[in-house]
Design a protein around this motif. Structure first.
Motif, mmCIF file in Angstrom:
data_model
loop_
_atom_site.group_PDB
_atom_site.id
_atom_site.type_symbol
_atom_site.label_atom_id
_atom_site.label_comp_id
_atom_site.label_asym_id
_atom_site.label_seq_id
_atom_site.Cartn_x
_atom_site.Cartn_y
_atom_site.Cartn_z
ATOM 1 N N ASN A 266 4.148 0.894 -10.060
ATOM 2 C CA ASN A 266 2.825 1.490 -9.884
ATOM 3 C C ASN A 266 2.557 2.684 -10.792
ATOM 4 O O ASN A 266 1.660 3.482 -10.531
ATOM 5 C CB ASN A 266 2.605 1.873 -8.415
ATOM 6 C CG ASN A 266 2.286 0.647 -7.576
ATOM 7 O OD1 ASN A 266 1.321 -0.062 -7.849
ATOM 8 N ND2 ASN A 266 3.134 0.350 -6.612
ATOM 9 N N VAL A 288 -0.274 -2.414 -13.277
ATOM 10 C CA VAL A 288 0.093 -1.620 -12.098
ATOM 11 C C VAL A 288 -1.078 -1.658 -11.102
ATOM 12 O O VAL A 288 -2.157 -2.145 -11.413
ATOM 13 C CB VAL A 288 0.433 -0.152 -12.470
ATOM 14 C CG1 VAL A 288 1.646 -0.109 -13.370
ATOM 15 C CG2 VAL A 288 -0.744 0.542 -13.148
ATOM 16 N N GLY A 289 -0.829 -1.133 -9.918
ATOM 17 C CA GLY A 289 -1.890 -1.105 -8.906
ATOM 18 C C GLY A 289 -2.153 -2.458 -8.289
ATOM 19 O O GLY A 289 -3.254 -2.750 -7.837
ATOM 20 N N ALA A 295 -1.849 3.822 -7.790
ATOM 21 C CA ALA A 295 -1.174 3.596 -9.069
ATOM 22 C C ALA A 295 -1.671 4.590 -10.114
ATOM 23 O O ALA A 295 -2.783 5.115 -10.014
ATOM 24 C CB ALA A 295 -1.418 2.170 -9.546
#
Length: 526
Positions: A266, A288-289, A295
Motif C-alpha cells: 500500500n 497500491v490501494g 495507500a
C-alpha cells in the motif's frame, strides 16, 4: 437481411473496478455462440494472470483455454497454434505473440484488448486487420488521446465504469524532490503498520545499485528486485515470495505496471516520476490501494534539475486527480496536454490546439456529415453578428471566473431552442433570476438560432441600420419578405443593388428592446 455491424467498444474504468469481469462474461458469451476469443494483454505477467483467472472461472464449463507468450516453450507454442487453427481452442490468452502472422483462428469472433493504451501504432495496424469483421472489446483505465477522442466522437462506442469497489479509499499522492530521508521515512511508515512497498526504478542496469543503496539506508529491511529480463521461473518465485510476505520492499522496473495485484502493498515510491507519461503514472499508482487500507504514492523527481513544462503538467494532473474513478478525467487531461492525434493516421497524439478542440470537433463533424449525407447536403455556416449592443455575465451574478467561462461556452455552443431553454433553466436554478445583461446575451444566442434556420450569413449593424445578408436567397419565401416590408411601416427595406440583403431600421429602439425587435422581424420570414 442486413449484416450486423461488429462491436467496437471501449470500456473505461479504474483499476479494480471490474473491467476483467466484463471481459470474462463477453468471452463466455462468444464461446457459447460457437466463436473463438483472442484475449490480448501487453505484458507476460498480465497475460499469465488473465490465463489463470480464465482457467479458474471456466473450470466447470467445457471451455478450452490456452496461453501464448515468450515464456511458453517453442514446442508447446506449435501445438497451441495447430489447435487454434483447427478450432480446438476456445480462448487464446497472450501477449503480442497472438497477433503474429503465424497465428490463425478457425472461427474468431471476439478480440479482447486489455490495457489498450500500452500497444503501439504497428500493433494497432495489425489489430485493425484482425478486427475487421469481428467484435472488439478494448479495456483501459486511461485510454490514449486518439482512442478517447474517437469514442467521444462516437466513432467508437464507450462505456464508463464509475462505481468503486466497497471500502476502496483514494490514494494519497505526494509529489516532492527526491531525498534519502523522505524515502526511508515512507518505507518505515508502511512496514511499521504491517505493509509492503513497491520501489520503482526503471533502469535495469542500476537496479542492483539502487537495492544496495536502500539496504544501506534501511539495514533492518529485507529487499529484492524484479525486472523484465528475468525468466518466468525467477519472476514467479519473486512475486510469490513477495505476496507471501517474504520481504518488505520490491525494487522493480515498470514490469509491475500491469496485472500485479498484491493487497498488502500500500505504498509505492516512484523514482524519477518526471520521466513517465500521465497514463503510466496513473497505472503505477493503481498498483497500491487495492484493499480497504489507506495507500500512499510518492512521485519523486531530482531536486537539482529543472523540470520541463510537460513534466510539470503531468505531475500536476496526477496530484490534482486523486479521488476514486479519476482515470477518465486523467485521460481527458492527457488529451489536452498531448492533443487528440490522427483518426486515420499513425499518430496517437497530436496538436489539436492549433485550431482549438471545439473547432476541430466541429470541422470533423462537418466533414463526416458531408461524406455520409445525400448529394444535397449543406454545411452549417457560422453566422457573423456585429450588433451595436452586447450581453455579458456580471460579477454580481456569477463570481467564479471558471464557472463564468463554462456558462459562456454553453451559451456559445447552443444549437437550438431546446438547448437554450436548458441553459436558461440551469442558470436560474443555480444563480437566481437572470439580470438584463445576461438576458441580452441569451437573446443574441436566440437570434443566432433563427439566423441558422434562415441560412443567414451575417447581420451587421451600423448607425442604426442592421444589414441582413442571406447566404442563399432561394431558401427565403419572397411573399413573406414582401408582407414583412408592408407591415413594418418603413422599418424594413430592400436595396435593388443588393438582392440578397434586407435592412432593418433599429435607430430609435432602445438597447433593451433591440433584440426583441430583430428576433420578431426574422421570425416572420421563417
Amino acid at each position: 437481411m442486413e449484416k450486423p455491424v461488429p462491436m467496437d467498444r471501449l470500456v473505461c474504468g479504474d483499476v479494480g473496478y471490474g473491467k476483467t469481469e466484463i471481459a470474462m462474461r463477453a468471452a463466455f458469451k462468444a464461446v457459447m455462440g460457437g466463436k473463438q476469443v483472442a484475449f490480448l494483454a501487453p505484458t507476460t505477467i498480465l497475460a499469465e494472470q488473465h490465463y489463470e483467472t480464465c482457467m479458474e472461472r471456466f473450470k466447470t464449463f467445457p471451455v478450452k483455454i490456452a496461453h501464448l507468450s515468450r515464456f511458453v516453450a517453442p514446442a508447446e507454442q506449435k501445438k497451441i497454434l495447430k489447435k487454434a487453427a483447427e478450432g480446438q481452442i476456445d480462448i487464446l490468452v497472450g501477449t503480442h505473440r497472438i497477433i503474429q502472422k503465424d497465428v490463425e483462428f478457425k472461427n474468431l469472433g471476439l478480440m479482447i484488448i486489455d490495457e489498450e493504451q500500452r500497444f503501439g501504432v504497428k500493433d494497432k495496424e495489425k489489430l485493425k486487420v484482425l478486427k475487421n469483421n469481428i467484435d472488439s472489446l478494448a479495456m483501459s483505465a486511461t485510454p490514449i488521446p486518439r482512442t478517447l477522442h474517437m469514442s467521444l466522437l462516437k466513432i467508437r462506442d464507450m462505456s464508463l465504469l464509475t462505481t468503486p469497489p466497497q471500502s476502496r479509499q483514494p490514494i494519497e499522492t505526494v509529489i516532492d524532490a527526491y531525498s534519502d530521508e523522505r524515502v526511508a521515512a515512507a518505507i518505515r511508515k508502511e512496514v511499521e503498520r504491517g505493509g509492503q512497498v513497491f520501489y520503482l526504478h526503471n533502469r535495469v542496469e542500476s537496479l542492483a545499485e539502487t537495492r544496495i543503496k536502500l539496504e544501506r539506508l534501511l539495514p533492518e529491511m529485507m529487499i529484492d528486485t524484479a525486472h523484465g529480463q528475468m525468466t518466468s521461473e525467477e519472476l514467479d518465485d519473486i512475486f510469490r515470495r513477495f505476496k507471501m510476505g517474504g520481504f518488505h520492499v520490491l525494487v522493480a522496473t515498470t514490469i509491475i505496471e500491469n496485472g500485479i495485484d498484491i493487497p498488502n502493498v500500500n505504498t509505492i515510491i516512484i523514482d524519477r516520476a518526471d520521466m513517465y507519461g500521465v497514463s503510466q503514472l496513473y497505472q503505477l499508482r493503481g498498483r497500491v490501494g487495492r484493499s480497504d487500507r489507506k495507500a500512499y504514492a510518492y512521485l519523486l523527481y531530482p531536486g537539482n534539475k529543472s523540470l520541463s513544462d510537460i513534466a510539470m503538467k503531468r505531475l500536476q494532473v496526477i496530484s490534482d486527480f486523486t479521488e476514486l474513478g479519476s482515470g477518465f478525467k486523467i485521460a481527458m487531461k492527457d488529451m489536452e496536454i498531448r492533443g487528440a492525434g490522427n483518426l486515420l493516421g499513425k499518430d496517437q497524439s497530436g496538436n489539436v490546439y492549433s485550431v482549438g478542440f471545439d473547432m476541430y470537433v466541429r470541422l470533423l463533424n462537418d466533414a463526416v456529415n458531408r461524406l455520409t449525407a445525400q448529394e444535397d447536403y449543406q454545411s452549417q455556416a457560422e453566422v457573423l453578428m456585429e450588433l451595436e449592443y452586447t450581453g455579458f455575465i456580471p460579477d454580481s451574478y456569477v463570481q467564479n471566473p471558471q464557472t463564468k467561462m463554462e456558462i459562456y461556452k454553453k451559451i456559445a455552443g447552443v444549437q437550438n431552442a431546446e438547448e437554450l431553454d436548458s441553459v436558461y433553466t440551469e442558470m436560474t436554478d443555480r444563480f437566481g433570476p437572470v439580470p438584463e445583461e445576461v438576458s441580452s446575451l441569451l437573446s443574441l444566442a436566440q437570434i443566432r438560432i433563427i439566423c441558422r434556420k434562415l441560412n443567414i450569413a451575417s447581420i451587421k449593424e451600423h448607425n442604426g441600420i442592421a444589414a441582413i445578408e442571406f447566404a442563399k436567397v432561394s431558401d427565403i419565401s419572397v411573399n413573406k419578405v414582401l408582407r414583412l416590408i408592408a407591415e413594418s411601416a418603413g422599418a424594413v427595406k430592400l436595396n435593388p443593388s443588393k438582392p440578397n440583403m434586407i435592412f432593418l431600421n433599429t435607430g430609435k429602439i432602445r438597447l433593451k428592446e433591440k433584440s426583441e425587435f430583430i428576433r420578431e422581424k426574422l421570425e416572420k420570414i421563417i
